[in-house]
Enzyme design. Sequence first.
Site, PDB file in Angstrom:
ATOM      1  N   HIS A  52      40.483  -3.841  32.819  1.00  0.00           N
ATOM      2  CA  HIS A  52      40.206  -4.831  31.789  1.00  0.00           C
ATOM      3  C   HIS A  52      39.861  -4.095  30.503  1.00  0.00           C
ATOM      4  O   HIS A  52      39.666  -2.874  30.511  1.00  0.00           O
ATOM      5  CB  HIS A  52      39.090  -5.792  32.192  1.00  0.00           C
ATOM      6  CG  HIS A  52      37.849  -5.146  32.696  1.00  0.00           C
ATOM      7  ND1 HIS A  52      37.103  -4.271  31.960  1.00  0.00           N
ATOM      8  CD2 HIS A  52      37.235  -5.222  33.894  1.00  0.00           C
ATOM      9  CE1 HIS A  52      36.076  -3.863  32.667  1.00  0.00           C
ATOM     10  NE2 HIS A  52      36.135  -4.404  33.866  1.00  0.00           N
TER      11      HIS A  52
HETATM   12  P1  TYD Z   1      33.214  -7.052  36.445  1.00  0.00           P
HETATM   13  O1  TYD Z   1      32.736  -6.379  35.203  1.00  0.00           O
HETATM   14  O2  TYD Z   1      34.110  -8.238  36.299  1.00  0.00           O
HETATM   15  O3  TYD Z   1      33.840  -5.935  37.340  1.00  0.00           O
HETATM   16  P2  TYD Z   1      35.363  -5.672  37.731  1.00  0.00           P
HETATM   17  O4  TYD Z   1      36.196  -6.050  36.533  1.00  0.00           O
HETATM   18  O5  TYD Z   1      35.396  -4.220  38.024  1.00  0.00           O
HETATM   19  O6  TYD Z   1      35.589  -6.540  38.909  1.00  0.00           O
HETATM   20  O7  TYD Z   1      31.942  -7.494  37.293  1.00  0.00           O
HETATM   21  C1  TYD Z   1      32.062  -8.104  38.556  1.00  0.00           C
HETATM   22  C2  TYD Z   1      31.117  -9.285  38.602  1.00  0.00           C
HETATM   23  O8  TYD Z   1      29.772  -8.830  38.460  1.00  0.00           O
HETATM   24  C3  TYD Z   1      31.345 -10.283  37.469  1.00  0.00           C
HETATM   25  O9  TYD Z   1      32.101 -11.364  37.939  1.00  0.00           O
HETATM   26  C4  TYD Z   1      29.960 -10.727  37.074  1.00  0.00           C
HETATM   27  C5  TYD Z   1      29.029  -9.689  37.606  1.00  0.00           C
HETATM   28  N1  TYD Z   1      28.405  -8.883  36.538  1.00  0.00           N
HETATM   29  C6  TYD Z   1      27.219  -9.315  35.975  1.00  0.00           C
HETATM   30  O10 TYD Z   1      26.676 -10.387  36.321  1.00  0.00           O
HETATM   31  N2  TYD Z   1      26.601  -8.538  35.033  1.00  0.00           N
HETATM   32  C7  TYD Z   1      27.141  -7.365  34.614  1.00  0.00           C
HETATM   33  O11 TYD Z   1      26.556  -6.668  33.750  1.00  0.00           O
HETATM   34  C8  TYD Z   1      28.398  -6.934  35.183  1.00  0.00           C
HETATM   35  C9  TYD Z   1      29.041  -5.668  34.750  1.00  0.00           C
HETATM   36  C10 TYD Z   1      28.969  -7.728  36.142  1.00  0.00           C
END
Ligand code: TYD
Length: 137
Positions: A52
């Site tokens: 992303h």
């Molecule tokens: P995400 O950044 O979407 O990770 P990836 O793209 O690698 O799957 O994070 C996964 C989930 O974690 C996201 O749906 C929401 C939660 N999240 C938080 O609540 N706070 C945060 O700071 C982060 C990074 C993720």
Amino acid sequence: MTSNKPHIIDLPKVTDPRGNLSFIQNSDQIPFDIQRTYWIYDVPGGMFRNGHAFRTQHEFIVALSGSFDVVLHDGVEEKRIHLSRSYYGLYVPPMTWRSIDNFSTNSVAMVLSSTLYDENDYIRNFEEFQKLSCNEK
Ligand code: TYD
């Protein structure tokens, strides 16, 4: 000035026979103020994080333990950066597509971020990212 491009930043390292120590403090070592820290751990073998980009968020990624690869794409070319030590990290500016893979056993990826968590700041579709990044250039 290289801070608008992804680059490795060396951190202070206090070598000590009792164990080495490194630190980051707002915002002496990295080119943004830290608003949030998260970390990725307990990664099963062969697993990867989907790519992303962020519209406005800056990140700094450190391999606190073990190693992994950060794969970056600026809309034109891809670069793979292997992080394996806790005394340096990778600065990733906004509008950079990034994914993480090749995690070693027991690796811990620490990510410092310039913003609070905001799903609206994510671009999760690579084609949309390419269009937006093309328009910026
Ligand atoms: P995400 O950044 O979407 O990770 P990836 O793209 O690698 O799957 O994070 C996964 C989930 O974690 C996201 O749906 C929401 C939660 N999240 C938080 O609540 N706070 C945060 O700071 C982060 C990074 C993720």
